[in-house]
Write a protein that holds these residues in place. Sequence first.
Motif, PDB file in Angstrom:
ATOM      1  N   LYS A   1      -2.046  66.211  27.505  1.00  0.00           N
ATOM      2  CA  LYS A   1      -1.334  66.250  28.657  1.00  0.00           C
ATOM      3  C   LYS A   1      -0.605  64.935  28.861  1.00  0.00           C
ATOM      4  O   LYS A   1      -1.368  63.884  29.026  1.00  0.00           O
ATOM      5  CB  LYS A   1      -1.848  66.982  29.721  1.00  0.00           C
ATOM      6  CG  LYS A   1      -2.505  68.193  29.508  1.00  0.00           C
ATOM      7  CD  LYS A   1      -3.278  68.726  30.720  1.00  0.00           C
ATOM      8  CE  LYS A   1      -4.054  69.962  30.471  1.00  0.00           C
ATOM      9  NZ  LYS A   1      -4.956  70.329  31.743  1.00  0.00           N
TER      10      LYS A   1
ATOM     11  N   SER B   1       2.882  63.093  31.141  1.00  0.00           N
ATOM     12  CA  SER B   1       3.739  62.952  32.288  1.00  0.00           C
ATOM     13  C   SER B   1       5.344  63.496  31.629  1.00  0.00           C
ATOM     14  O   SER B   1       5.670  63.446  30.435  1.00  0.00           O
ATOM     15  CB  SER B   1       3.895  61.648  32.814  1.00  0.00           C
ATOM     16  OG  SER B   1       4.572  60.847  32.099  1.00  0.00           O
ATOM     17  N   PRO B   2       6.095  63.990  32.480  1.00  0.00           N
ATOM     18  CA  PRO B   2       7.425  64.313  32.088  1.00  0.00           C
ATOM     19  C   PRO B   2       8.348  63.155  31.549  1.00  0.00           C
ATOM     20  O   PRO B   2       8.943  63.452  30.531  1.00  0.00           O
ATOM     21  CB  PRO B   2       8.072  64.808  33.323  1.00  0.00           C
ATOM     22  CG  PRO B   2       6.877  65.456  34.167  1.00  0.00           C
ATOM     23  CD  PRO B   2       5.658  64.592  33.904  1.00  0.00           C
TER      24      PRO B   2
ATOM     25  N   ASP C   1       7.046  72.428  28.996  1.00  0.00           N
ATOM     26  CA  ASP C   1       5.956  72.846  29.913  1.00  0.00           C
ATOM     27  C   ASP C   1       5.310  74.084  29.680  1.00  0.00           C
ATOM     28  O   ASP C   1       6.123  75.027  29.158  1.00  0.00           O
ATOM     29  CB  ASP C   1       6.727  72.877  31.339  1.00  0.00           C
ATOM     30  CG  ASP C   1       7.457  71.602  31.902  1.00  0.00           C
ATOM     31  OD1 ASP C   1       6.705  70.551  31.232  1.00  0.00           O
ATOM     32  OD2 ASP C   1       8.027  71.773  32.935  1.00  0.00           O
TER      33      ASP C   1
ATOM     34  N   THR D   1       3.486  68.684  28.839  1.00  0.00           N
ATOM     35  CA  THR D   1       3.283  68.215  30.047  1.00  0.00           C
ATOM     36  C   THR D   1       2.033  69.234  30.651  1.00  0.00           C
ATOM     37  O   THR D   1       1.536  68.793  31.613  1.00  0.00           O
ATOM     38  CB  THR D   1       4.495  68.446  30.908  1.00  0.00           C
ATOM     39  OG1 THR D   1       5.104  69.724  30.787  1.00  0.00           O
ATOM     40  CG2 THR D   1       5.441  67.299  30.653  1.00  0.00           C
TER      41      THR D   1
ATOM     42  N   LEU E   1       6.941  62.470  28.077  1.00  0.00           N
ATOM     43  CA  LEU E   1       7.191  63.745  27.194  1.00  0.00           C
ATOM     44  C   LEU E   1       8.663  63.291  26.681  1.00  0.00           C
ATOM     45  O   LEU E   1       8.895  63.643  25.682  1.00  0.00           O
ATOM     46  CB  LEU E   1       7.258  65.027  27.835  1.00  0.00           C
ATOM     47  CG  LEU E   1       7.482  66.026  27.008  1.00  0.00           C
ATOM     48  CD1 LEU E   1       6.013  66.391  25.863  1.00  0.00           C
ATOM     49  CD2 LEU E   1       7.600  67.343  27.476  1.00  0.00           C
TER      50      LEU E   1
END
Length: 201
Positions: free
Chosen positions: A120, A122-123, A75, A101, A126
């Motif tokens: 970018k 999503s968690p 992040d 993210t 990632l």
Amino acid sequence: MEKFTSVTGVAAPLEMTNVDTDMIIPKQYLKTIKRTGLGSGLFAELRYKDDGSENPDFVLNKPAYRKAQILIADDNFGCGSSREHAPWALFDFGIRCVISTSFADIFYNNCFKNGILPIKVSPEDLEKLMDDAKRGANATLSVDLAAQEIRGPDGGMVKFDIDPFRKHCLMNGLDDIGLTLEKAGKIARFEDAAKAERPWL
């Protein structure tokens, strides 16, 4: 600016949150205004020991990742000061795509102006991509900007969103100067008309 359409290669896993621009390229490297030569300073405080030798534990010093073209980061990548040297250093090292993210806004914008694709995800996505990256040279990722897809080594696929205008600029190698030069004819006609109307200026 160099065009970006797709890249296939090893992805380096950088499991760190809040990687700021001073970490990406330390302040002592900011004396230059050239975009080349900064790759050696990329993550310098992490890549090198105090005596100047390489830190073998840092991901980009490991044999599998020395020529990584994709960086998978946690992040808030690129936070901190607004130095454009950060994407310059990444590009000079050979990184063409950074996946996280979230990104700091200024760094995110600077990437597009310097031929780097910041994505970018999503968690959950990632985590999958980070797992792929940890497999080193045995696994490669493919990033296709036209299709807006990231394909993993086992056939998995992650879709990503991108602003259409930024996508157009990257795929055509257009930075701010390039966009202006596209209108060179109109600019020249305007200047000629202005001179004719106001020759005393």
